[in-house]
Write a protein that holds these residues in place. Sequence first.
Motif, PDB file in Angstrom:
ATOM      1  N   VAL A  28       0.779  -1.199   0.039  1.00 30.82           N
ATOM      2  CA  VAL A  28      -0.033   0.018   0.114  1.00 30.82           C
ATOM      3  C   VAL A  28       0.990   1.401   0.073  1.00 30.82           C
ATOM      4  CG1 VAL A  28      -1.922   1.093   1.085  1.00 30.82           C
ATOM      5  CG2 VAL A  28      -1.468  -1.314   1.363  1.00 30.82           C
ATOM      6  N   TYR A  29       1.980   1.379   0.767  1.00 29.77           N
ATOM      7  CA  TYR A  29       2.921   2.215   0.861  1.00 29.77           C
ATOM      8  C   TYR A  29       4.244   1.925   0.673  1.00 29.77           C
ATOM      9  CZ  TYR A  29      -0.094   5.881   3.089  1.00 29.77           C
ATOM     10  OH  TYR A  29      -0.982   6.813   3.657  1.00 29.77           O
ATOM     11  N   GLU A  30       5.043   2.660   0.118  1.00 25.99           N
ATOM     12  CA  GLU A  30       6.365   2.123  -0.193  1.00 25.99           C
ATOM     13  C   GLU A  30       7.023   3.270   0.314  1.00 25.99           C
ATOM     14  OE1 GLU A  30       6.954  -0.321  -4.102  1.00 25.99           O
ATOM     15  OE2 GLU A  30       5.088   0.964  -3.946  1.00 25.99           O
ATOM     16  N   THR A  31       7.910   3.288   1.327  1.00 22.71           N
ATOM     17  CA  THR A  31       8.942   4.277   1.826  1.00 22.71           C
ATOM     18  C   THR A  31      10.291   4.289   1.346  1.00 22.71           C
ATOM     19  OG1 THR A  31       7.214   4.630   3.669  1.00 22.71           O
ATOM     20  CG2 THR A  31       9.567   5.778   3.928  1.00 22.71           C
ATOM     21  N   LYS A  32      10.485   5.235   0.845  1.00 25.60           N
ATOM     22  CA  LYS A  32      12.232   4.984   0.215  1.00 25.60           C
ATOM     23  C   LYS A  32      12.894   6.064   0.778  1.00 25.60           C
ATOM     24  CE  LYS A  32      10.808   2.675  -3.892  1.00 25.60           C
ATOM     25  NZ  LYS A  32       9.770   3.139  -4.589  1.00 25.60           N
ATOM     26  N   GLN A  33      13.722   5.889   1.427  1.00 24.08           N
ATOM     27  CA  GLN A  33      15.074   6.818   1.971  1.00 24.08           C
ATOM     28  C   GLN A  33      14.355   8.098   2.514  1.00 24.08           C
ATOM     29  OE1 GLN A  33      18.909   6.511   1.868  1.00 24.08           O
ATOM     30  NE2 GLN A  33      17.821   4.388   2.460  1.00 24.08           N
ATOM     31  N   LEU A  34      13.478   8.032   3.301  1.00 24.58           N
ATOM     32  CA  LEU A  34      12.781   9.085   3.966  1.00 24.58           C
ATOM     33  C   LEU A  34      13.660   9.828   4.985  1.00 24.58           C
ATOM     34  CD1 LEU A  34      10.078  10.828   4.261  1.00 24.58           C
ATOM     35  CD2 LEU A  34       9.651   9.317   5.691  1.00 24.58           C
ATOM     36  N   ASN A  35      13.878  10.965   5.056  1.00 31.11           N
ATOM     37  CA  ASN A  35      14.358  11.675   6.190  1.00 31.11           C
ATOM     38  C   ASN A  35      13.521  13.038   6.217  1.00 31.11           C
ATOM     39  OD1 ASN A  35      17.514  10.952   6.612  1.00 31.11           O
ATOM     40  ND2 ASN A  35      16.975  10.686   4.442  1.00 31.11           N
ATOM     41  N   LEU A  36      13.389  13.294   7.670  1.00 32.99           N
ATOM     42  CA  LEU A  36      12.466  14.571   8.021  1.00 32.99           C
ATOM     43  C   LEU A  36      13.288  15.076   9.209  1.00 32.99           C
ATOM     44  CD1 LEU A  36       8.812  14.418   8.591  1.00 32.99           C
ATOM     45  CD2 LEU A  36      10.214  15.273  10.596  1.00 32.99           C
ATOM     46  N   TRP A  37      13.152  16.259   9.141  1.00 33.22           N
ATOM     47  CA  TRP A  37      13.573  17.141   9.950  1.00 33.22           C
ATOM     48  C   TRP A  37      12.804  18.291  10.436  1.00 33.22           C
ATOM     49  CZ3 TRP A  37      16.193  16.063   5.409  1.00 33.22           C
ATOM     50  CH2 TRP A  37      17.146  15.450   5.404  1.00 33.22           C
ATOM     51  N   TYR A  38      12.701  18.447  11.989  1.00 31.29           N
ATOM     52  CA  TYR A  38      11.910  19.680  12.658  1.00 31.29           C
ATOM     53  C   TYR A  38      12.985  20.486  13.021  1.00 31.29           C
ATOM     54  CZ  TYR A  38       8.202  16.141  13.790  1.00 31.29           C
ATOM     55  OH  TYR A  38       7.235  15.222  13.969  1.00 31.29           O
ATOM     56  N   THR A  86      11.330  17.430   4.420  1.00 33.60           N
ATOM     57  CA  THR A  86      11.514  16.088   3.975  1.00 33.60           C
ATOM     58  C   THR A  86      12.365  15.829   2.828  1.00 33.60           C
ATOM     59  OG1 THR A  86       9.567  15.917   2.779  1.00 33.60           O
ATOM     60  CG2 THR A  86       9.343  15.178   5.217  1.00 33.60           C
ATOM     61  N   SER A  87      12.885  14.678   2.850  1.00 28.86           N
ATOM     62  CA  SER A  87      13.594  14.282   1.565  1.00 28.86           C
ATOM     63  C   SER A  87      13.082  12.780   1.532  1.00 28.86           C
ATOM     64  CB  SER A  87      15.075  14.569   1.669  1.00 28.86           C
ATOM     65  OG  SER A  87      15.771  13.517   2.337  1.00 28.86           O
ATOM     66  N   GLY A  88      13.523  12.256   0.103  1.00 30.34           N
ATOM     67  CA  GLY A  88      12.916  10.959  -0.163  1.00 30.34           C
ATOM     68  C   GLY A  88      11.514  10.820  -0.382  1.00 30.34           C
ATOM     69  N   GLU A  89      10.987   9.688  -0.232  1.00 31.85           N
ATOM     70  CA  GLU A  89       9.609   9.225  -1.086  1.00 31.85           C
ATOM     71  C   GLU A  89       8.873   8.659  -0.504  1.00 31.85           C
ATOM     72  OE1 GLU A  89      10.440   8.215  -5.328  1.00 31.85           O
ATOM     73  OE2 GLU A  89       8.727   6.906  -5.214  1.00 31.85           O
ATOM     74  N   ILE A  90       7.699   8.823  -0.172  1.00 33.65           N
ATOM     75  CA  ILE A  90       6.599   7.665   0.450  1.00 33.65           C
ATOM     76  C   ILE A  90       5.621   7.746  -1.003  1.00 33.65           C
ATOM     77  CG2 ILE A  90       4.622   7.296   1.811  1.00 33.65           C
ATOM     78  CD1 ILE A  90       5.947   9.091   3.759  1.00 33.65           C
ATOM     79  N   SER A  91       5.260   6.377  -1.597  1.00 35.01           N
ATOM     80  CA  SER A  91       4.229   6.202  -2.374  1.00 35.01           C
ATOM     81  C   SER A  91       3.322   5.561  -1.917  1.00 35.01           C
ATOM     82  CB  SER A  91       4.977   5.174  -3.489  1.00 35.01           C
ATOM     83  OG  SER A  91       5.856   5.819  -4.431  1.00 35.01           O
ATOM     84  N   TYR A  92       2.073   6.091  -2.169  1.00 33.74           N
ATOM     85  CA  TYR A  92       0.833   5.449  -1.758  1.00 33.74           C
ATOM     86  C   TYR A  92       0.381   4.925  -3.033  1.00 33.74           C
ATOM     87  CZ  TYR A  92      -4.266   5.124  -0.666  1.00 33.74           C
ATOM     88  OH  TYR A  92      -5.487   4.483  -0.724  1.00 33.74           O
ATOM     89  N   ARG A  93      -0.027   3.670  -3.005  1.00 29.35           N
ATOM     90  CA  ARG A  93      -0.725   2.902  -4.123  1.00 29.35           C
ATOM     91  C   ARG A  93       0.050   3.639  -5.437  1.00 29.35           C
ATOM     92  NH1 ARG A  93      -3.503  -1.272  -2.745  1.00 29.35           N
ATOM     93  NH2 ARG A  93      -4.773  -1.209  -1.013  1.00 29.35           N
ATOM     94  N   GLY A  94       1.456   3.590  -5.420  1.00 29.36           N
ATOM     95  CA  GLY A  94       2.421   3.675  -6.459  1.00 29.36           C
ATOM     96  C   GLY A  94       2.549   5.125  -6.866  1.00 29.36           C
ATOM     97  N   ARG A  95       1.810   6.132  -6.126  1.00 33.73           N
ATOM     98  CA  ARG A  95       2.356   7.394  -6.232  1.00 33.73           C
ATOM     99  C   ARG A  95       2.906   8.203  -5.422  1.00 33.73           C
ATOM    100  NH1 ARG A  95      -2.587  11.094  -7.667  1.00 33.73           N
ATOM    101  NH2 ARG A  95      -1.395  12.473  -7.799  1.00 33.73           N
TER     102      ARG A  95
END
Length: 275
Positions: A28-38, A86-95
């Motif tokens: 459903v979700y594919e998370t790729k190299q996700l980084n997040l900064w506050y 953020t950097s990287g990618e989160i795909s939900y159902r391919g987008r």
Amino acid sequence: MNITIEKEKKTFSKDETVNMPKKEKKAVYETKQLNLWYGDNHALKNIDLDIYENEVTAIIGPSGCGKSTYIKTLNRMIELVPGVRTSGEISYRGRNIFDSDYRVEELRTKVGMVFQKPNPFPKSIYENVAYGPKIHGIRDKKILDQIVEKSLRGAAIWDEVKDRLHTNAYGLSGGQQQRLCIARCLAIEPDVILMDEPTSALDPISTLKVEELVQELKKNFSIIIVTHNMQQAARISDKTAFFLNGEVVEYSDTNKIFSNPSDKRTEDYITGRFG
Ligand SMILES: Nc1ncnc2c1ncn2[C@@H]1O[C@H](COP(=O)(O)OP(=O)(O)O)[C@@H](O)[C@H]1O
Ligand SMILES: [Mg+2]
């Protein structure tokens, strides 16, 4: 000769049926190299995580390790926090949900969320559930009645509230309020339900009810649940991701995580050496 071929063919096709691969679960979700900064705080680091449909995925880890941040990123609620990058990618159902033309409203109709503290609106039980469908333009009273009943049944609370639908939701117990919030989620017919420690404010009996409900809901939805209760993760999830200091230390079948973890830090955490 011909007969042999026929025979072989038959045998072969039979074997093929026997060895038919199980229907692969879809991500459903594919998370790729996700980084997040506050601001300067690097809260999520190189997260790679695929989440599969019709499963319960548990996210565990000590306080402050990024569990809530991660699930709030999945429905882009995180962008309400000023200074988040953020950097990287989160795909939900391919987008990729971070694409500039991805409409957040669209994502929110597919992804419902339940929070730690039940947060019904100060309205009737009925209105709490009908609210989302009304926003989506459904006005027909008969249809709304049906949605309300179906959602309350789906959240295993219909029998407790069917005779008081027009009373204020604040009159319900905490456990009932949480199931009402789940019903409110179901009313928009989501694909995924995100739950951030949904039982941590509930008594043991209500907790059990919500846990049973989650098991039931995964037949129709994909569920991602943050919990700091490891027994809960072990009881109800199919997969478990162990987060530590903003990283995913280990992600695997729940059975494996709790019986034979690969990483020493996972083992230390699940055996209560820190936490
Ligand atoms: N709104 C926020 N603004 C700034 N920092 C935040 C915010 N929310 C969380 N953080 C920081 O991000 C890190 C991860 O927090 P969080 O995702 O809430 O962890 P968890 O849910 O695992 O307890 C912590 O260092 C926390 O202080
Ligand atoms: Mg949290």
